[in-house]
Each structure stands twice: as C-alpha cells, then as structure tokens.
Motif scaffolding. Structure first.
Motif, PDB file in Angstrom:
ATOM      1  N   THR A 122      -8.692   2.314  -4.805  1.00  0.00           N
ATOM      2  CA  THR A 122      -9.616   1.175  -4.744  1.00  0.00           C
ATOM      3  C   THR A 122      -9.014  -0.050  -5.427  1.00  0.00           C
ATOM      4  O   THR A 122      -9.047  -1.164  -4.891  1.00  0.00           O
ATOM      5  N   ILE A 123      -8.454   0.167  -6.593  1.00  0.00           N
ATOM      6  CA  ILE A 123      -7.883  -0.951  -7.355  1.00  0.00           C
ATOM      7  C   ILE A 123      -6.688  -1.542  -6.614  1.00  0.00           C
ATOM      8  O   ILE A 123      -6.580  -2.758  -6.447  1.00  0.00           O
ATOM      9  N   VAL A 124      -5.822  -0.651  -6.162  1.00  0.00           N
ATOM     10  CA  VAL A 124      -4.584  -1.113  -5.512  1.00  0.00           C
ATOM     11  C   VAL A 124      -4.913  -1.891  -4.240  1.00  0.00           C
ATOM     12  O   VAL A 124      -4.333  -2.950  -3.971  1.00  0.00           O
ATOM     13  N   GLU A 125      -5.873  -1.389  -3.467  1.00  0.00           N
ATOM     14  CA  GLU A 125      -6.239  -2.109  -2.227  1.00  0.00           C
ATOM     15  C   GLU A 125      -6.750  -3.505  -2.537  1.00  0.00           C
ATOM     16  O   GLU A 125      -6.385  -4.476  -1.886  1.00  0.00           O
ATOM     17  N   GLN A 126      -7.604  -3.622  -3.551  1.00  0.00           N
ATOM     18  CA  GLN A 126      -8.141  -4.952  -3.901  1.00  0.00           C
ATOM     19  C   GLN A 126      -7.047  -5.870  -4.427  1.00  0.00           C
ATOM     20  O   GLN A 126      -7.033  -7.062  -4.142  1.00  0.00           O
ATOM     21  N   MET A 127      -6.110  -5.295  -5.170  1.00  0.00           N
ATOM     22  CA  MET A 127      -5.001  -6.118  -5.692  1.00  0.00           C
ATOM     23  C   MET A 127      -4.152  -6.650  -4.553  1.00  0.00           C
ATOM     24  O   MET A 127      -3.816  -7.842  -4.527  1.00  0.00           O
ATOM     25  N   LYS A 128      -3.843  -5.769  -3.629  1.00  0.00           N
ATOM     26  CA  LYS A 128      -2.974  -6.187  -2.529  1.00  0.00           C
ATOM     27  C   LYS A 128      -3.666  -7.235  -1.669  1.00  0.00           C
ATOM     28  O   LYS A 128      -3.043  -8.194  -1.228  1.00  0.00           O
ATOM     29  N   SER A 129      -4.950  -7.046  -1.483  1.00  0.00           N
ATOM     30  CA  SER A 129      -5.675  -8.020  -0.689  1.00  0.00           C
ATOM     31  C   SER A 129      -5.689  -9.371  -1.402  1.00  0.00           C
ATOM     32  O   SER A 129      -5.517 -10.424  -0.780  1.00  0.00           O
ATOM     33  N   ALA A 130      -5.835  -9.350  -2.716  1.00  0.00           N
ATOM     34  CA  ALA A 130      -5.816 -10.612  -3.477  1.00  0.00           C
ATOM     35  C   ALA A 130      -4.444 -11.271  -3.418  1.00  0.00           C
ATOM     36  O   ALA A 130      -4.320 -12.490  -3.447  1.00  0.00           O
ATOM     37  N   LEU A 131      -3.413 -10.452  -3.327  1.00  0.00           N
ATOM     38  CA  LEU A 131      -2.053 -10.999  -3.271  1.00  0.00           C
ATOM     39  C   LEU A 131      -1.647 -11.364  -1.842  1.00  0.00           C
ATOM     40  O   LEU A 131      -0.547 -11.838  -1.601  1.00  0.00           O
ATOM     41  N   GLY A 132      -2.557 -11.116  -0.896  1.00  0.00           N
ATOM     42  CA  GLY A 132      -2.271 -11.443   0.502  1.00  0.00           C
ATOM     43  C   GLY A 132      -1.331 -10.462   1.161  1.00  0.00           C
ATOM     44  O   GLY A 132      -0.647 -10.795   2.137  1.00  0.00           O
ATOM     45  N   ILE A 133      -1.247  -9.250   0.619  1.00  0.00           N
ATOM     46  CA  ILE A 133      -0.380  -8.246   1.234  1.00  0.00           C
ATOM     47  C   ILE A 133      -1.269  -7.335   2.078  1.00  0.00           C
ATOM     48  O   ILE A 133      -2.141  -6.643   1.544  1.00  0.00           O
ATOM     49  N   SER A 134      -1.074  -7.342   3.383  1.00  0.00           N
ATOM     50  CA  SER A 134      -1.931  -6.502   4.223  1.00  0.00           C
ATOM     51  C   SER A 134      -1.369  -5.094   4.269  1.00  0.00           C
ATOM     52  O   SER A 134      -0.201  -4.862   3.976  1.00  0.00           O
ATOM     53  N   ASP A 135      -2.204  -4.171   4.643  1.00  0.00           N
ATOM     54  CA  ASP A 135      -1.780  -2.774   4.692  1.00  0.00           C
ATOM     55  C   ASP A 135      -0.707  -2.555   5.752  1.00  0.00           C
ATOM     56  O   ASP A 135       0.172  -1.728   5.593  1.00  0.00           O
ATOM     57  N   ASN A 136      -0.768  -3.341   6.841  1.00  0.00           N
ATOM     58  CA  ASN A 136       0.227  -3.193   7.901  1.00  0.00           C
ATOM     59  C   ASN A 136       1.628  -3.481   7.406  1.00  0.00           C
ATOM     60  O   ASN A 136       2.564  -2.750   7.673  1.00  0.00           O
ATOM     61  N   SER A 137       1.706  -4.591   6.662  1.00  0.00           N
ATOM     62  CA  SER A 137       3.039  -4.963   6.176  1.00  0.00           C
ATOM     63  C   SER A 137       3.589  -3.878   5.266  1.00  0.00           C
ATOM     64  O   SER A 137       4.781  -3.611   5.258  1.00  0.00           O
ATOM     65  N   ASN A 138       2.675  -3.231   4.536  1.00  0.00           N
ATOM     66  CA  ASN A 138       3.133  -2.149   3.669  1.00  0.00           C
ATOM     67  C   ASN A 138       3.630  -0.982   4.485  1.00  0.00           C
ATOM     68  O   ASN A 138       4.633  -0.361   4.164  1.00  0.00           O
ATOM     69  N   ALA A 139       2.883  -0.718   5.547  1.00  0.00           N
ATOM     70  CA  ALA A 139       3.274   0.399   6.395  1.00  0.00           C
ATOM     71  C   ALA A 139       4.680   0.139   6.936  1.00  0.00           C
ATOM     72  O   ALA A 139       5.545   1.017   6.925  1.00  0.00           O
ATOM     73  N   GLU A 140       4.917  -1.122   7.353  1.00  0.00           N
ATOM     74  CA  GLU A 140       6.256  -1.468   7.845  1.00  0.00           C
ATOM     75  C   GLU A 140       7.299  -1.280   6.751  1.00  0.00           C
ATOM     76  O   GLU A 140       8.369  -0.730   6.987  1.00  0.00           O
TER      77      GLU A 140
END
Lengths: 612, 351
Positions: A591-609
């Motif tokens: 939960t924390i990591v998802e909110q952090m990444k969203s705040a930093l503008g990092i989408s989950d897709n880019s992470n998957a890549e």
C-alpha cells in the motif's frame, strides 16, 4: 492448475467463530513456528462481540523477516466458520490451499477450481472421540493444529512441549490435548501427500527473541518503573494493558510476610475519574498512570489541560483504534495524534511518545515515568491496537539494576529550609522546569495552592495578563527542553544516496524493511526516519530539510502526523507528501509503495517494463 | 477585597494548642468572597476544628473543585498544600492523592453545583470507595460564581431572586450519601458554629468517608424571602437532631451530660463522640432510622441537622485494597522493581 510452492514464506488465515476457543489453538500454531526459529507475525482480527461472530487470525511466516501485514490475499485458509466461508474462499490466492471440515459434503467445484481443497472430517472425528459438546468444540481446534503439523511439516515435539507448558498447572489436560493433536496429525498423514508444497522448515532466527504483545510489554515496563497507582476504565484495545499490570504486580509486588500490596489499582467510574486519580496521586508524589483509547482521551482532555498548566506528571497510555461506535474500535489506527498533541482548551500542548515494537514499548513505558516527572507534565504513550493486542517477535526485555527512578525536581524539607522564599513556578535553572514540593513536606515552607492558570511564580493568585504570559512563555521553554530530552528519531539510510525521505511513527516500522526492499527492486532509494517523540527533536527538522521530498505515512484519513509537522516546524507543505491508510487493517508495505510511486509519477507499467 | 493585605497583628495571649500553635497558625489568605458569605463561617469552622484537634496544618491536603466554595481552601490552613482542580472532579483527585499517601488528612471542599450536578457521578463513587476523607459541601442552592443560576439542591418551589419558582425536584445530598454507603453523614448550618465545629472534628477523626452537608446561604443570590436556603428560612426550619461534643483521644473528658439525653460513640482511634440528643430514641448508628427521619422531616418542610448517621467501625479504601502501611509514594526501587534476574524469567515465559 498452479499450486503455490513456498518454504517459510507464506500467510495462513484461520477463520473462526469467536467464543469457540480457537484463539488458544491458533496461538499454539503460531508459537510452535516461533519455537522452530522461524520469524512469524500473528494478527488477530476480531469483532466487537463476545460470541458467535466471525474472527480471523492471520499468521505471516517470513524467513526474510517481513513482519508487517502482507495484504488481503493469503496462501492457505483454515475455514472453520460457515458464516464467512464464501468470503474466506475468495481470500485465497490462486493455487492456495483451503483447509475445511469435510464432515458435511461441500460441493467444492461450486466455489473455486483454482485452489487445492483439503477436507478433514473434524466434526466426525470429534463426535466419535468425545461425548461432551464443549470438549468436541475445543478439541476440534486442536485437531486442526495437529493436521496442519503434518501438512506443513511442523516439528511435532515442539507442539507437544508447548501443550505441556501451557497446562503445567492442570496436568490431566495434557494427554487428551496431545491425543487430539495426534488425531489430526494421523488423519492428514494418511489421507494427503504430506507435506504440501507450502511448508515450514526449522531455522535459527529467533535467538534471544520473545513473542509478546505491546500492552503486556508496556505493563511490565510500568511495574519495573515503579508505578504504584493505576486507575482506569475498561476500553478496547487498552484493557489488557492494565490487566497485565495487575497480573505482574500481583506476582512481584505483594509482601510475602504481610500480604500488603505495594500498588493500588482502581477501576474508575469513567475516564474522567481515572485521569483525576492519576493527577491526584502524582501531585502527591506517587508514580501513577492510566490506559485508554480515543474516546477515553476525549473524556480526559479537560484534565490533561489542568495537568499541563498545574505541571503535574501524568503517564497516559493511549492504545489507538478507529472512531466512535462498536466495530471499528477493534481495528487499528493512529488517529489520535492531533487530539493528544493538542489535548485540552487554552494554550496547551502535550508530550507524545511513539513506541514501535514490544521491546520499545517496555523501554518507553519505563522511561515515560521518568520523563513525566522530570518535565512535570503529561506524557502520552501512543500505542495502537496493532502493537497493543497482537503478539510480535521482539528482542528480550532488559533492565539495568543500577537504574534509579528520576522523580525530577522535588524539594525536601532540608532543601526548603535553605531557601529564603520558595517559588513553585520560579524558573531557577533557566530550562523552564521549576521545583515542586509534595504535600506534607515541611511545617512552614513549601506549601502552595495548585491551580491551572491565574497565579504568579510564587503560586499566588493573579489575574494579571503579564503573569499569564510570563508563565506560558516559560512553558514554551520547557517544551524546548523536552524536545532535546525525549528520544531522538531513528534514521535508516538507504543503500544508495537518496533525495527522498520517508517519515513515520509507531508500528509502521513493522513494514519498513519490506517497503525499502520493494522500492529498491524498482531502483528507488529513500532514507527513512522513525519519529519517537513529540515535541520533535532537532534531528527531525534536519532530516526533512536534507531531503527534496519527504513522504509522511499516516494511519488516519487526515494526515495528522503531516499536519503536526507542518504546524510545529513550518515546513513547506508541498514538500511533505502524504501517504495515508485508514481502513482499520494494519498497513501493508505494498500500500505504501504504491502510493509513493504514484506520488512520484511512476506508473506500474513502467515498473513492469523496468523489471522485464 | 483581594487587594487588601491580611493584617499581621496578633494577640500574644492567644490560647495555644498541644503543638504550641495559635488559631492564627491555621489561617489562610484573606477571603475574597462576599461579605457575610456562609462559606467563610465554614472556613473558620475548619480552622477552629483543626486547631482544637492539634493537627499540624502541613499534614492536611485541601482539595476542591470549581466554584465559590472551591475557592475557600486558600482561606484556611495556609501551610497545607491545596489543589483547586476541575469542576466536579475533586473526588477523583482526592482519591488519587489519598491512595498515594495514606498518612495525610484529606479535606475535600465542594459546593452544590460542584457535587450535585457536574460532580454527582464522582461524588457517589468516592463514597462507594470509602475514601478516608472529610467531604464538605457548602450548600446554598445556587451557582454563585456564574451569578445566581439554580442548582440541583434548590428545593422545588423555592423562589429564586429572578424568574419563576424552581420547578425541579432537588437532590438531597445526605440521603444520597447514606444510601451510597458513607459512614459519617451530618448536616449542619454555617450559622451554627456550636454545632458545626464539633461535627468537623468528629468527621476528621472518623476513619472512612465523612460527609458534611453544610447549608451556607448565598447572601448575594439566594438569601431573600421565599428562598429555602436563606439564613431566615434555615433558622426557622432547622430541626436539630443532636448536639455533639467531640473528645479526641488525648483530651481529658470533662464535658458532662444529663443522663438519658446523651449517647456516646467511641471511634476507632479511641476518641469519643458525645451526642446530646434532642430527638428521642435516635441512634445515629442505625441507617434505616436515619433515612426514615430524613424523609419525615423533609415531608414536614424541616431541615434536619446534626449527626445523622455514623458507623464507628468503618473501613476505608486502603483496607479494601490491602495497600501497604507505608505510603505508596514512600516506596523505593528496592520495594518496587523486580530486577533484571526476574526479567530474565519473564522473558523465558514469552519464549
């Protein structure tokens, strides 16, 4: 169909009906794993009810040491409650294992086909073995523990030893309990391919560790720190703190010859009275405390203001929970931060301490009495349900026998004799902390009339504005003294240089390692700071100033910790990014990591890549 | 009058008590209450009683709530610690203080607003806990400090200074106290020092919870015709149950009583209460008679005063809790801390 394969890294959920004796069987399961040296974190989710409603007990097993809640999905469910059966089946991850009572036929295909079904005819075995209905119910729980021992390849001797020590005082209960364990063990061994693809393996990771809840650890801290007066009003989730204090005080504080008690515990008529008694006892020189939760804090708030202005030590344990009603009160939150920090009317402000695990809770409880007396002000120890009522693997509790209790600046008769004129609120040392006297100290010197406001440095009644300002400005100085006296924050540097920081209090510490690891997997590095006290230490300001962006984790809707930081330290609000979790369940690293990444503008897709 | 300094003059021939102290040593700062306030008579009654009992003032703790009555502890026993706490919450503060140090004398000062309204819960629970203290209510049926609102002890039908007659039933504090288990219950009148001082002395000597409901007219807001808490009304309707003389353990018993009209109650510490009975067949040790008498007089519109009920063998909170004879606040590390070795065994029980 995929089947989950895991050794020492999974979550098992026990779904039970409350009031059926499942708690001790589930605890037996968790403690057996602990004794096998495997890191384990059990969590109880219980209703505001005594009998008949669903209750869940999640046990996370993690050799990596991830002790926070993992998330909604689990790897195995022991589904013992027909009421919640459908929901429990759904909570299983694909390829997971559903353990159920197969006495009555269940069309498993109707539910899910992507999981493994493990049916053991628990009721049938009980009907055959036991005559008494209560026994059938209780031993059913032990039978499923026995079956799990075979399915997960647990050390059977460890479980037997635990039963033996659990029933040390009632020896005759040992053989039937072990028999029940064996019934389950034998059935599972004969009917399933044991062990399953998820299983445990003995490790040696719990050396010098104990399994204890935060309320008990706090209570032991209060006993060790010389607390003699406890007044309280029952409220979940703080009740077990005072009950544990009573248990240990009864054990260690009764004079063997005379039977006299070196403590007094009074169950008050309400929280107002509980706080009044603490104030009266502390004013008179005893070490006193109370424990409560949010609603109790609300009721104590007028008194907290009096104690702040009259400068009377108070130790208050606030075991935080959700808001009004029954229901959410048996869930966890950190939502009393602002109501405690600014408790009461007028220019008042309170000292807060934030323990993050049971050992810390013990230390902080013991220190709280010293801080309260040294600072002559209320000290509120901010636990939460997650820490207070769940068992945690913790470092052993430690005590230095040379330690002396710090009663702070208290004058005795001899010291009073040397003074020309005693001033209760006279800042002799320049640190904002003045000298107090206990009632009955000296026939002619040192007596004063305790009031909230409206007096001068000599405690003489005064309605002059300048006297009021002079006094509250000194209290501000006292708070500055407190900031540097109280525990410093703990700072965890990231493995690589970090421009971002993350700040939290209390039990959020439990998910920190997992959070950092998850972020590192995505190439994100953050320094972390665990704040341990309010008023904030100067290191808190330094940490935040050093980082470009700082995430502030709040286990409440309105970002109370972030508000407190902005309000007290004048930080640029834009710099403090809020991470919030407030559904009553303990926060997860994900939960924390998802909110952090969203705040930093990092989408989950880019992470998957990136991962690919 | 708070700007006035208290005169320092005193008469060197003032009588001294066993401690060599004069009544002046029992004074506090100058009262700031209205001239003629009944509360000041209660303050002087407390001073007189403590002087006569030869109690060293610093061994008394004075605790109060909020209100005119709660201001009074500053006006007596200047060498005692005092605590002006929160409205209606004096009982809990007194409880904590008493539990921390059983060796002091505790005087709780309250009013009818402080006790019968906001503090009713704490009042009944401190009685249930049998706290060893003297609890005084200066009862004037009105909120003085907020300028004259009706309080919960104002009799139904009593005429306030402004507005309609009081439409609400009143709470009778002595009846409540007896029902809740108080072991010394008296009612008196601030205008009757002869009755009040011996009652305070006996109440202080009593072990357990002692309660004095002292009718104390408010000269500013509730002393007019039609008020049932005025000086005139109470003087006219006062049904004195008994006159008391209290003989502390140390004193030689000199008082004489006419046979058949007095009864003697021995207290735990050996001191004696002589009750000169005005009403026939009244035994203050009988709770049922006490309540019956209160109800009957109340129905007749009489204010029954005197010692209404006493249990001379009462126990207190410390007896019930079995706390150590040494005050809890005196206990040190060696008494309280189980130590590192014990902690290892506690750790072992959680491993």
């Amino acid at each position: 169909m995929n089947t989950i394969t895991a050794v020492n890294e999974f979550v098992i959920r026990f779904a039970n009906v409350n009031g059926t004796g499942s708690a001790s069987a589930n605890m037996l399961f968790a403690k057996s794993l602990f004794r096998m040296g495997i890191p384990v974190s059990p969590r109880n989710m219980f209703p505001s009810n005594i009998q008949g409603l669903p209750t869940w007990y999640d046990v996370r097993v993690s050799e990596k040491g991830y002790m926070g809640r993992r998330g909604e999905n689990v790897d195995m469910v022991v589904a013992m409650n027909p009421q919640s059966f459908e929901r429990d089946v759904k909570s299983l991850a694909p390829g997971g294992f559903l353990f159920y009572d197969s006495t009555k036929y269940i069309d498993t295909g109707k539910y899910r086909s992507d999981i493994q079904w493990i049916g053991v005819p628990l009721m049938e075995i009980c009907q055959r073995e036991y005559q008494n209905p209560r026994q059938r119910q209780l031993f059913k729980n032990i039978i499923y523990v026995g079956a799990l021992a075979a399915l997960l390849e647990m050390d059977f001797d460890v479980i037997k030893d635990l039963i033996a020590s659990q029933f040390k005082a009632k020896q005759k209960l040992i053989p039937p309990n072990i028999h029940a364990l064996e019934l389950g063990y034998d059935y599972a061994s004969k009917n399933f391919d044991c062990p399953l693809s998820i299983k445990v393996k003995a490790a040696d990771l719990n050396k010098d560790k104990i399994l204890i809840d935060g309320n008990t650890a706090s209570a032991i801290g209060a006993v060790y720190s010389g607390a003699t007066v406890a007044s309280w009003y029952p409220i979940t989730p703080s009740t077990s703190l005072v009950e544990a204090f009573e248990k240990f005080a009864e054990r260690f504080r009764i004079d063997k010859e005379t039977g006299e008690k070196k403590f007094a515990i009074i169950q008050a008529e309400d929280e107002l009275s509980a706080m009044g008694m603490v104030i009266g006892a502390s004013w008179n020189g005893a070490r006193a405390f109370t424990a409560t939760s949010g609603p109790g804090v609300s009721l104590m708030t007028e008194f907290l203001g009096l104690a702040y202005f009259a400068e009377i030590p108070v130790v208050l344990f606030d075991v935080q929970r959700g808001g009004p009603s029954t229901g959410m009160p048996t869930r966890t939150q950190q939502s009393d931060i602002l109501s405690c920090a600014y408790a009461s009317h007028g220019d008042s402000k309170q000292v807060l301490l934030f323990p993050s695990d049971p050992k810390d809770a013990f230390d902080i409880a013991a220190d709280a009495f010293d801080y309260a007396n040294r600072l002559q002000t209320p000290v509120i120890v901010m636990l939460d349900l997650e820490l207070g009522m769940n068992d945690w693997i913790s470092d052993e509790l430690e005590w230095d026998d040379k330690r002396e209790y710090d009663q702070g600046k208290v004058l005795n008769a001899e010291q009073l004799d040397k003074l020309e004129r005693y001033g209760r609120y006279l800042d002799v040392d320049g640190d904002g902390i003045t000298y107090r006297t206990y009632p009955g100290t000296h026939p002619e010197k040192g007596a004063f009339f305790t009031r909230g406001t409206s007096r001068d440095e000599y405690a003489v009644y005064s309605e002059l504005g300048e006297d009021y300002v002079h006094n509250v400005d000194r209290l501000t100085r006292k708070f500055a003294t407190a900031a540097e006296l109280l525990p410093k924050p703990v700072i965890y540097k990231a493995k690589a240089s970090a421009v971002c920081g993350v700040v939290y209090v209390g039990t959020t510490a439990l998910v920190q390692d997992e959070m950092t690891d998850l972020l590192e997997q995505d190439g994100i590095y953050v320094d972390a700071m665990k704040i341990r006290a309010f008023p904030f230490h100067s290191d808190v300001k330094k940490f935040i100033n050093k980082h470009q962006k700082v995430f502030v984790i709040d286990i409440n809707r309105d970002a109370q910790l972030r508000t407190l930081l902005i309000n007290e330290e004048d930080f640029d609000p834009a710099k403090l990014l809020s991470i919030r979790h407030y559904d009553g369940m303990p926060v997860t690293a994900v939960t924390i990591v998802e909110q952090m990444k969203s705040a930093l503008g990092i989408s989950d897709n880019s992470n998957a890549e990136k991962r690919a | 009058m708070s700007y006035m300094k208290k005169p320092q003059f005193y008469n060197p021939d003032l009588p001294k008590n066993e401690l060599g102290l004069t009544i002046r040593d029992y004074e506090g700062s100058l009262s700031t209450l209205c001239a003629g306030c009944g509360h000041d008579s209660i303050s002087s009654g407390i001073m007189q009683a403590c002087f006569e009992l030869s109690i060293s003032p610093h061994t008394v703790a004075k605790i109060s709530g909020i209100g005119c009555s709660s201001k009074t502890p500053t006006y007596y026993l200047g060498n005692a610690h005092g605590f002006n706490s929160v409205h209606g919450r004096m009982p809990s503060v007194a409880t904590g203080a008493n539990v921390a140090n059983r060796d002091l004398t505790y005087i709780g000062m309250s009013g009818d607003g402080d006790t019968a309204s906001i503090g009713l819960g704490q009042f009944v629970h401190v009685i249930r806990r049998q706290l060893n203290m003297l609890y005084v209510v200066a009862n004037n049926g009105t909120y003085g400090l907020t300028k004259g609102q009706n309080s919960a002890t104002l009799d139904k039908g009593s005429k306030p200074k402004k507005g309609p007659d009081n439409p609400w039933d009143s709470i009778d504090l002595v009846t409540t106290a007896i029902q809740m288990g108080a072991t010394f219950v008296a009612r008196s009148f601030s205008g009757d020092k002869q009755q009040l001082v011996p009652l305070i002395k006996a109440a202080v000597a009593h072990k357990g919870f002692a309660f004095i409901d002292c009718i104390s007219p408010c000269v500013t807001f509730n002393n007019h015709a039609g008020s049932t808490k005025s000086y005139d009304y109470v003087r006219e309707h006062n049904a004195v149950m008994n006159r008391m003389d209290f003989i502390p353990l140390q004193d030689e018993i000199t008082t004489e009583y006419a046979a058949g009209t007095s009864s003697q109650v021995s207290l735990h510490d050996g001191s004696v209460m002589h009750l000169q009975k005005l009403a026939e067949d009244y035994d203050p040790r009988d709770k049922i008679t006490a309540l019956d008498n209160l109800q009957r007089h109340n129905a007749d519109g009489k204010v029954l005063t005197g010692l209404l009920y006493v249990d001379p063998d009462a126990s207190d909170t410390h007896d019930v809790l079995a706390t150590s004879k040494t005050p809890l606040r005196e206990l040190k590390e060696k008494d309280l801390c189980p130590g590192a070795e014990v902690l290892s065994s506690i750790n072992a029980s959680f491993s």
